[in-house]
Write a protein that holds these residues in place. Structure first.
Motif, mmCIF file in Angstrom:
data_model
loop_
_atom_site.group_PDB
_atom_site.id
_atom_site.type_symbol
_atom_site.label_atom_id
_atom_site.label_comp_id
_atom_site.label_asym_id
_atom_site.label_seq_id
_atom_site.Cartn_x
_atom_site.Cartn_y
_atom_site.Cartn_z
ATOM 1 N N UNK A 125 -3.737 0.773 3.294
ATOM 2 C CA UNK A 125 -4.703 0.122 2.623
ATOM 3 C C UNK A 125 -6.009 0.149 3.065
ATOM 4 N N UNK A 126 -7.087 0.558 2.497
ATOM 5 C CA UNK A 126 -8.404 0.518 2.961
ATOM 6 C C UNK A 126 -9.521 -0.378 2.256
ATOM 7 N N UNK A 127 -9.090 -0.713 1.162
ATOM 8 C CA UNK A 127 -9.813 -1.702 0.030
ATOM 9 C C UNK A 127 -9.781 -3.299 0.795
ATOM 10 N N UNK A 128 -10.822 -3.988 0.431
ATOM 11 C CA UNK A 128 -10.773 -5.115 0.679
ATOM 12 C C UNK A 128 -9.800 -6.077 -0.100
ATOM 13 N N UNK A 129 -9.011 -6.569 0.475
ATOM 14 C CA UNK A 129 -7.701 -7.275 -0.153
ATOM 15 C C UNK A 129 -7.433 -8.717 0.403
ATOM 16 N N UNK A 158 -9.789 -10.794 -13.374
ATOM 17 C CA UNK A 158 -8.485 -10.508 -13.057
ATOM 18 C C UNK A 158 -8.504 -9.887 -11.510
ATOM 19 N N UNK A 159 -7.140 -10.406 -10.926
ATOM 20 C CA UNK A 159 -6.867 -9.834 -9.660
ATOM 21 C C UNK A 159 -5.846 -8.893 -9.900
ATOM 22 N N UNK A 160 -5.744 -7.986 -9.071
ATOM 23 C CA UNK A 160 -4.470 -6.815 -9.318
ATOM 24 C C UNK A 160 -3.694 -6.892 -7.783
ATOM 25 N N UNK A 161 -2.303 -7.188 -8.119
ATOM 26 C CA UNK A 161 -1.275 -7.281 -7.168
ATOM 27 C C UNK A 161 -1.181 -5.601 -6.597
ATOM 28 N N UNK A 162 -1.570 -5.418 -5.615
ATOM 29 C CA UNK A 162 -1.444 -4.019 -5.077
ATOM 30 C C UNK A 162 -0.240 -3.664 -4.184
ATOM 31 N N UNK A 163 0.265 -4.506 -3.430
ATOM 32 C CA UNK A 163 1.336 -4.339 -2.730
ATOM 33 C C UNK A 163 2.122 -5.512 -2.631
ATOM 34 N N UNK A 164 3.585 -4.930 -2.500
ATOM 35 C CA UNK A 164 4.743 -6.251 -2.389
ATOM 36 C C UNK A 164 5.731 -5.428 -1.783
ATOM 37 N N UNK A 165 5.708 -5.620 -0.435
ATOM 38 C CA UNK A 165 6.738 -4.885 0.435
ATOM 39 C C UNK A 165 7.758 -5.881 0.999
ATOM 40 N N UNK A 166 9.145 -5.486 0.641
ATOM 41 C CA UNK A 166 9.966 -6.606 1.608
ATOM 42 C C UNK A 166 10.941 -5.961 2.483
ATOM 43 N N UNK A 167 11.294 -6.361 3.498
ATOM 44 C CA UNK A 167 12.336 -5.854 4.472
ATOM 45 C C UNK A 167 13.739 -6.294 4.379
ATOM 46 N N UNK A 168 13.697 -7.436 3.823
ATOM 47 C CA UNK A 168 15.085 -8.146 3.555
ATOM 48 C C UNK A 168 15.771 -7.939 2.155
ATOM 49 N N UNK A 169 16.702 -7.286 2.228
ATOM 50 C CA UNK A 169 17.683 -7.218 0.960
ATOM 51 C C UNK A 169 18.513 -8.295 0.679
ATOM 52 N N UNK A 213 -6.504 -10.599 5.798
ATOM 53 C CA UNK A 213 -6.920 -9.615 4.914
ATOM 54 C C UNK A 213 -6.435 -8.204 5.436
ATOM 55 N N UNK A 214 -6.867 -7.128 4.776
ATOM 56 C CA UNK A 214 -6.367 -5.863 5.141
ATOM 57 C C UNK A 214 -6.858 -5.165 6.694
ATOM 58 N N UNK A 215 -7.525 -6.036 7.331
ATOM 59 C CA UNK A 215 -7.816 -5.504 8.576
ATOM 60 C C UNK A 215 -6.744 -6.002 9.509
#
Length: 125
Positions: A24-28, A52-63, A7-9
């Motif tokens: 990010x501070x909201x529950x995720x 509905x669920x909302x995708x809020x983050x999608x971060x990738x380090x690999x190119x 989770x977000x913590x």
């Protein structure tokens, strides 16, 4: 590669998001993609509305494996959203030029309006 559900913590998530200038501070519901003891990607969703669920983050380090990693994280988020009995998933963008739009289009997301995409889950009933 291993997917970690958290989770977000989670400190790993907090640090990874911070490296992209995001907080990010909201529950995720959070997924971390671990490769050789290093977080190489993360994705998360929150409640958007009753259905509905909302995708809020999608971060990738690999190119190198960007699409493969994104697909893996998004698909896993979708499975978890279905387990929580959401009927669909939405994702919003800041601009039509966002490089992730193409990935979501390949995963059957459709534009609902100018910057909001949605994917309805097919019922097995």
């Amino acid at each position: 590669m291993e997917i970690i559900v958290t989770d977000e913590r989670d400190e790993r998530f907090i640090e990874f998001c911070a490296s992209f200038g995001c907080e990010i501070n909201e529950p995720q519901v959070v997924l971390l993609l671990n490769s050789f003891s290093k977080i190489v990607g993360c994705a998360s969703f929150k409640v958007y509305d009753a259905d509905s669920a909302e995708i809020t983050t999608l971060f990738l380090n690999s190119y190198d494996e960007r699409e493969k990693i994104a697909y893996k994280l998004i698909r896993q988020l979708e499975k978890i959203a279905m387990d929580y009995e959401f009927k669909n998933v939405v994702v919003s963008f800041d601009s039509k030029e966002d490089i992730l739009i193409e990935i979501f289009e390949k995963l059957d997301y459709q534009f609902e309006d100018e910057l909001l995409m949605k994917k309805d889950f097919k019922s097995l009933i």
